[in-house]
Design a protein around this motif. Structure first.
Motif, short mmCIF file in Angstrom:
data_model
loop_
_atom_site.label_atom_id
_atom_site.label_comp_id
_atom_site.label_asym_id
_atom_site.label_seq_id
_atom_site.Cartn_x
_atom_site.Cartn_y
_atom_site.Cartn_z
N ARG A 184 -4.28 6.13 5.52
CA ARG A 184 -4.27 4.86 5.17
C ARG A 184 -4.53 4.40 3.83
O ARG A 184 -5.13 5.55 3.23
CB ARG A 184 -5.54 4.31 6.01
CG ARG A 184 -5.36 4.52 7.68
CD ARG A 184 -6.54 4.04 8.30
NE ARG A 184 -6.78 2.67 8.30
CZ ARG A 184 -8.07 2.15 8.28
NH1 ARG A 184 -9.17 2.89 8.31
NH2 ARG A 184 -8.40 0.89 8.30
N PRO A 185 -4.00 3.40 3.40
CA PRO A 185 -4.19 3.24 2.02
C PRO A 185 -5.77 2.65 1.57
O PRO A 185 -6.40 2.65 2.23
CB PRO A 185 -3.28 2.07 1.77
CG PRO A 185 -3.43 1.33 3.11
CD PRO A 185 -3.53 2.27 4.01
N THR A 225 -6.80 0.45 0.17
CA THR A 225 -6.99 -1.16 0.50
C THR A 225 -7.47 -1.29 2.11
O THR A 225 -7.65 -2.59 2.54
CB THR A 225 -5.94 -1.90 0.31
OG1 THR A 225 -4.74 -1.36 0.81
CG2 THR A 225 -5.83 -1.95 -1.36
N ALA A 226 -7.36 -0.54 2.58
CA ALA A 226 -7.53 -0.45 4.20
C ALA A 226 -8.89 -1.01 4.84
O ALA A 226 -9.77 -0.69 4.16
CB ALA A 226 -7.08 0.93 4.91
N GLN A 277 4.94 -12.85 4.22
CA GLN A 277 3.84 -12.46 3.39
C GLN A 277 2.77 -11.64 4.09
O GLN A 277 2.01 -10.80 3.81
CB GLN A 277 3.21 -13.73 2.93
CG GLN A 277 4.21 -14.37 1.52
CD GLN A 277 3.43 -15.70 1.36
OE1 GLN A 277 3.65 -16.73 2.11
NE2 GLN A 277 2.97 -15.84 0.12
N GLU A 286 2.83 -10.08 6.99
CA GLU A 286 3.37 -8.45 7.29
C GLU A 286 3.13 -7.84 6.07
O GLU A 286 2.59 -6.40 6.20
CB GLU A 286 4.81 -8.55 7.48
CG GLU A 286 5.16 -7.09 8.24
CD GLU A 286 6.59 -6.85 8.42
OE1 GLU A 286 6.89 -5.83 8.66
OE2 GLU A 286 7.33 -7.97 8.51
N ALA A 287 3.37 -8.09 4.75
CA ALA A 287 3.01 -7.23 3.77
C ALA A 287 1.60 -7.24 3.64
O ALA A 287 0.74 -6.04 3.26
CB ALA A 287 3.37 -8.07 2.26
N LEU A 288 0.64 -8.21 3.90
CA LEU A 288 -0.66 -7.99 3.83
C LEU A 288 -1.32 -7.20 4.86
O LEU A 288 -2.22 -6.48 4.57
CB LEU A 288 -1.16 -9.44 3.98
CG LEU A 288 -2.96 -9.48 3.65
CD1 LEU A 288 -3.28 -10.82 3.10
CD2 LEU A 288 -3.64 -9.32 5.22
N ARG A 341 0.26 -4.64 6.23
CA ARG A 341 0.52 -3.27 5.69
C ARG A 341 -0.58 -2.85 4.69
O ARG A 341 -0.89 -1.59 4.79
CB ARG A 341 1.85 -3.14 5.17
CG ARG A 341 2.87 -3.39 6.33
CD ARG A 341 4.25 -3.03 5.82
NE ARG A 341 5.32 -3.33 6.85
CZ ARG A 341 5.76 -2.30 7.73
NH1 ARG A 341 5.28 -1.14 7.52
NH2 ARG A 341 6.43 -2.60 8.39
N GLU A 342 -0.87 -3.70 3.69
CA GLU A 342 -1.84 -3.41 2.73
C GLU A 342 -3.36 -3.15 3.25
O GLU A 342 -3.80 -2.20 2.90
CB GLU A 342 -1.87 -4.61 1.83
CG GLU A 342 -3.08 -4.58 0.64
CD GLU A 342 -3.15 -5.86 0.14
OE1 GLU A 342 -4.40 -5.93 -0.59
OE2 GLU A 342 -2.35 -6.66 -0.09
N LYS A 343 -3.57 -3.74 4.21
CA LYS A 343 -5.05 -3.98 4.83
C LYS A 343 -5.12 -2.81 5.95
O LYS A 343 -6.21 -2.27 6.07
CB LYS A 343 -5.34 -5.15 5.58
CG LYS A 343 -5.67 -6.31 4.38
CD LYS A 343 -6.67 -6.10 3.42
CE LYS A 343 -6.75 -6.92 2.46
NZ LYS A 343 -7.84 -6.70 1.26
N ALA A 344 -3.99 -2.48 6.48
CA ALA A 344 -3.91 -1.34 7.52
C ALA A 344 -4.98 -1.43 8.29
O ALA A 344 -5.82 -0.21 8.54
CB ALA A 344 -3.56 -0.16 6.92
#
Length: 378
Positions: A2-3, A5-6, A71, A73-75, A77-80
């Motif tokens: 996980r990134p 930013t998760a 937008q 979906e991108a967020l 993925r960022e928050k995972a």
């Protein structure tokens, strides 16, 4: 992996189905906003507070942010997130479930709450297999308890959470299974208010009793909301909703309260309400809507609150809702002195026959009198 930013839990008001402003909220029927009013997501802020500080959380209000699906979906993925918790409403259900499917495809455990899934939990679970859980009825305790159980933290949860669980339900007992053992799924049968999939079968658990004392709830994490984006006609600057009570004693046949808090009435104390008002004031919010099934349900609470606002010199403008038969001249004058400048009245009709058929319990004469008093009170 996980990134960085998760987060553990992402609390979501999903994108609009058509680019317009839609209203989703914990205990109301969803609709498109005719008045271009962007509803503050106070319920998501409350649920975020239920997890703080043991879990990392983030709120995304796509309606307020004007965020579309690409937008979002991108967020996502960022928050995972490990857990995806979403508002859903009947008129936006298929749209809202697209977010659930996205989150599920990225590995999140998915949860939904609101009036639609409270009224039709099994049907929603059947039609949308990407949805793992429905949180039915009053959601806060079910939400926190479920996260604790899934995280294997049932035995070391925060003391204040455990105290509310036991205070609100004398028959409460732990799930008793603190994480998967030998590949066996957790048996969630004891977790009240939950609808889940047990060995592939949709299972609706017992109803959770109401939270006994609303003051036991933590103050919502308002700072996680996009406070500067919330707007309401006739109001200068941003505003926010603040829950002052739950439930209503009136018997109007058409009201969604028959699905949500029913005839029970539970109040926040005037002191707790004032504490939240000062917090919002310090966050730069000077317009508040008292968000309740019926704000004037308890005269003593309203009078004491107004007296405290005046005594402490709190400079906040506020609005509320009311019925014409739940006010009097003295109380309205006090409300005006304390900063109330607008009331949304549930008049519904000027025809006595229609009011009787709807079990409204009021009449046009009372409406005229209440509106006269309110105008005189400013």
């Amino acid at each position: 992996m996980r990134p960085p930013t998760a987060v553990d839990v992402l609390l979501v008001n999903p994108p609009s189905p058509d680019g317009g402003i839609w209203i989703r909220t914990q205990h109301r029927v969803g609709r498109r906003s005719r008045e271009e009013m962007i509803w503050p997501q106070c319920s998501l802020a409350q649920h975020a507070a239920m997890l703080h500080p043991e879990y990392t959380v983030a709120i995304v209000d796509c309606i307020a942010e004007g965020m579309g699906w690409s937008q979002f979906e991108a967020l996502l993925r960022e928050k995972a997130p490990k857990y995806y918790f979403t508002q859903v409403t009947a008129p936006t259900l298929t749209n809202d479930m697209y977010g659930v499917m996205l989150a599920k495809s990225l590995g999140a455990i998915t949860m939904a709450f609101g009036t639609h899934v409270t009224a039709m939990p099994t049907e929603t679970m059947r039609d949308f297999p990407a949805l793992d859980f429905v949180i039915r009825g009053e959601p806060e305790l079910t939400f926190r308890e479920l996260i604790d159980v899934l995280e294997g933290r049932e035995t070391d949860r925060a003391e204040w959470v455990q105290a509310i669980l036991e205070k609100s339900d004398p028959w409460w007992k732990p799930v008793g299974h603190h994480g998967p053992q030998n590949g066996t799924p957790i048996d969630l049968t004891n977790l009240k208010g939950l609808v889940w999939r047990k060995n592939g079968d949709i299972t609706m658990n017992a109803t959770r009793p109401w939270i006994a004392n609303l003051d036991d709830l933590p103050i919502p994490l308002y700072h996680l909301l996009p406070l500067d984006k919330y707007r309401m006609p006739l109001m200068k600057g941003p505003f926010v909703f603040m829950v002052t009570s739950r439930g209503c004693t009136a018997g109007c046949k058409y009201c969604i309260k028959h699905v949500t808090y029913q005839w029970s009435v539970r109040l926040h104390s005037p002191e707790r309400i004032l504490q939240e008002m000062w917090l919002l004031h310090d966050l730069g919010i000077h317009n508040i809507h008292m968000y309740a099934d019926l704000f004037t349900i308890n005269r003593e609470q309203v009078v004491q609150l107004c007296q405290l606002i005046i005594k402490e010199g709190l400079k906040v403008k506020w609005t509320c809702n009311s019925r014409v038969d739940y006010v009097d001249e003295e109380m309205l004058k006090l409300m005006g002195r304390a900063g109330c400048w607008m009331i949304s009245w549930g008049i519904e009709s000027g025809n006595e026959a229609i009011l009787k058929r709807a079990a409204k319990g009021a009449d046009p004469k009372k409406a005229k009198q209440a509106l006269t008093w309110a105008r005189q009170a400013g």
